[in-house]
Design a protein around this motif. Structure first.
Motif, short mmCIF file in Angstrom:
data_model
loop_
_atom_site.label_atom_id
_atom_site.label_comp_id
_atom_site.label_asym_id
_atom_site.label_seq_id
_atom_site.Cartn_x
_atom_site.Cartn_y
_atom_site.Cartn_z
N THR A 129 -1.29 -1.42 -4.36
CA THR A 129 -2.51 -0.43 -4.35
C THR A 129 -2.14 0.79 -5.36
O THR A 129 -0.98 0.71 -5.99
CB THR A 129 -2.74 0.08 -3.12
OG1 THR A 129 -2.00 1.01 -2.62
CG2 THR A 129 -3.29 -0.91 -2.05
N HIS A 153 -10.32 -0.12 -4.35
CA HIS A 153 -9.56 -1.61 -4.34
C HIS A 153 -10.25 -2.83 -4.02
O HIS A 153 -10.18 -3.67 -5.11
CB HIS A 153 -8.57 -1.39 -3.38
CG HIS A 153 -7.79 -2.43 -3.09
ND1 HIS A 153 -6.78 -2.90 -3.76
CD2 HIS A 153 -7.68 -3.44 -1.96
CE1 HIS A 153 -6.08 -4.18 -3.24
NE2 HIS A 153 -6.87 -4.34 -2.23
N CYS A 178 -1.79 -0.39 3.77
CA CYS A 178 -3.02 0.02 2.91
C CYS A 178 -4.25 0.27 3.64
O CYS A 178 -4.15 -0.11 5.04
CB CYS A 178 -3.15 -1.34 1.90
SG CYS A 178 -3.44 -2.77 2.87
N GLY A 183 0.88 -1.14 0.09
CA GLY A 183 0.03 0.03 -0.01
C GLY A 183 0.84 1.34 0.10
O GLY A 183 2.05 1.39 0.12
#
Length: 556
Positions: free
Chosen positions: A234, A282, A276, A208
């Motif tokens: 991500t 996502h 993240c 992330g």
């Protein structure tokens, strides 16, 4: 030592390592600007207050160093709000300072007197309105610490004009920036995490944006290599692992996701999420996302653990320290998982890659991103704001280094792109390219004048499909209608080349896909900020869905 509060503020900024500020002076903040003029801080005057915050935010995104954003009171201050929100949702620290009416006028509807600290409270990490001049040193020191520590974010300090001009006791030699603790992981949690990974058949790592913020991308890749597990990035971590790395499984998601990322994720039974926040673009449908898999969630902010999904193991700690601890433990145990899918990843990347080599006219927008991948080197910084162009960019651009792809991730802010490219280039000296749609181009286009004045050769690539493309696709797909989204004038009546030239920039319009590389080269060779307006097919949609297993693909 007696000095004006404004002089003390500027000295504190210098001692806190702030070397660049992006702002617009005004009567409500001129007390501070008097001492900015004497400071060892470079100041860049923008054409809209929101752009000041975007530039300061991108300055940090590109370099990891904080900058300041400054503006006057009233509408100047309220123009800061969108920039502050844009930074806050992406965990970007910025010192935002606003001027204010004198204290006696607060709450009395005086000219350009608005409670900006209250307005920004929900969208900033912390806000202040200083009404006691003697509190200036304590507040500034605390604010900068808060901006940096834990999950970073912007802080806003509102300064009444008479506070700016008040004399206070301040001894610069005694000032020390506040320190803060960086949370380390519990060794037992590290051991548990490795136990879970060892027990899994198809683990996957989610890298992330917090990994990038922690300067831990290299260590994160080394951990993946030691464990021999796929890495899904991500959107905010794009570039954290090179595009061609054997373990790179692309993005996962319902908009900026990629087929390979979704396939690898859906075959996983354990997810190691580092830095993240499991945002909606996502995860898509959460039931699909969580079904059949366990989660380890590592985040520096305790409030992020369990906010979207409840992991089997939550670790509240700094990403870099946690990755290093996991890597040491994995080496001690000599762990190498080798999920079945790992040897297939290089072939899957080619097999599942979306097509970008369209030769048609009007130009298919996918071709634009294929050309960007070929033309610009790894050190180029890209910015992008919102809409269908941002989605295509996330899906199709190849980025090989961290801090080279700087999107407005959580807010999707139109108008972010150009001032962000400017701030990123100021921070690093690298070329910055703003990739945006024709509609988004008209948001903060005035910042091209700032680029030109300061000789920063930002290149703006307009993917001109003459539509509010993402909104049209949503209207058509979700509601069965189209209304108020067609903008054919952007390919005809409106001349973006003249707009560019009016701001002392190079401009060129491209109709043939074969002409894109030469146009980009002419933009570079001009030595000026440049606008390349690429006329694209208005009817091309982007791949999108509501869950990871129902993303609709379009091939033209």
């Amino acid at each position: 030592m007696k000095m004006k509060a404004s002089e003390a503020i500027v000295k504190m900024m210098e001692m806190e390592g702030i070397t660049d500020a992006f702002g617009i002076p005004g009567a409500g903040i001129n007390g501070l600007y008097k001492y900015m003029a004497q400071a060892n801080i470079r100041h860049y005057c923008h054409r809209h207050e929101e752009a000041c915050v975007h530039a300061a935010g991108a300055y940090f995104r590109a370099s990891g160093r904080m900058a300041a954003a400054l503006c006057t009171s009233g509408p100047g201050a309220t123009n800061f709000v969108t920039g502050i929100y844009t930074c806050n949702i992406d965990s970007i620290p910025v010192l935002a300072i606003t001027g204010q009416a004198v204290r006696a006028q607060l709450g009395k509807d005086a000219f350009q007197c608005v409670d900006i600290a209250k307005i920004c409270e929900p969208v900033a990490k912390k806000t202040y309105c200083i009404v006691d001049p003697e509190e200036v040193p304590v507040v500034f020191s605390e604010a900068i610490r808060i901006a940096k520590e834990g999950k970073p974010g912007p802080v806003l300090i509102d300064l009444p004009l008479d506070v700016q001009n008040a004399e206070i006791d301040f001894e610069p030699s005694a000032y020390q920036p506040q320190s803060f603790q960086i949370p380390s992981p519990n060794p037992e949690e590290i051991a548990t995490a490795l136990d879970m990974i060892q027990a899994a058949k198809s683990p996957v790592m989610i890298m992330g944006g917090g990994v990038i913020l922690a300067e831990a991308a290299e260590e994160c890749v080394r951990l993946a290599e030691q464990l021999n597990i796929p890495v899904i990035t991500t959107y905010m971590a794009k570039g954290g692992i090179p595009a061609g790395h054997p373990l790179n499984a692309g993005h996962c998601g319902i908009q900026v996701g990629q087929p390979i990322g979704n396939k690898v994720f859906l075959q996983s039974d354990l997810v190691l999420g580092i830095g993240c926040r499991f945002s909606d673009r996502h995860t898509g449908n959460l039931d699909t996302y969580v079904k059949g898999r366990k989660f380890i969630h590592i985040n520096i902010a305790e409030q992020e653990i369990g906010k979207i999904l409840m992991p089997e193991l939550g670790i509240v700690a700094d990403a870099k320290l946690t990755i290093e601890a996991m890597l040491n433990e994995a080496k001690t145990r000599n762990i190498s998982i080798s999920p079945q899918i790992v040897p297939q990843l290089p072939a899957l990347r080619k097999e599942l890659a979306r097509k970008v080599d369209y030769d048609c006219k009007p130009i298919n927008p996918h071709r634009v991103f294929g050309e960007l991948n070929q033309f610009f080197g790894d050190e180029t910084i890209f910015t992008t704001g919102c809409g269908i162009t941002q989605i295509w960019s996330g899906q199709l651009q190849d980025i090989n280094l961290p801090r080279r792809y700087l999107p407005s991730g959580g807010s999707g802010t139109l108008g972010y792109d150009i001032p962000a490219a400017f701030g990123a280039s100021i921070a690093t000296g690298k070329r910055a390219v703003a990739v945006m749609g024709d509609f988004g181009f008209t948001f903060h286009v005035q910042e091209l004048a700032v680029c030109a004045k300061n000789h920063i050769p930002v290149i703006v690539v307009i993917v001109n499909n003459a539509y509010l493309g993402l909104i049209r696709q949503n209207q058509k797909g979700a509601y069965g209608y189209e209304y108020a989204v067609e903008m054919s004038e952007n390919q005809g009546m409106v001349d973006y080349v003249k707009v560019a030239e009016g701001f002392a920039c190079y401009g060129e319009r491209v109709f043939d896909p074969a002409d894109i590389p030469a146009a980009l080269q002419r933009a570079v060779d001009s030595g000026k900020p440049a606008v390349i307006d690429i006329i694209c097919d208005p009817q091309v949609d982007c791949s999108i869905g509501t869950s990871l297993d129902n993303v609709k693909e379009f091939v033209y």
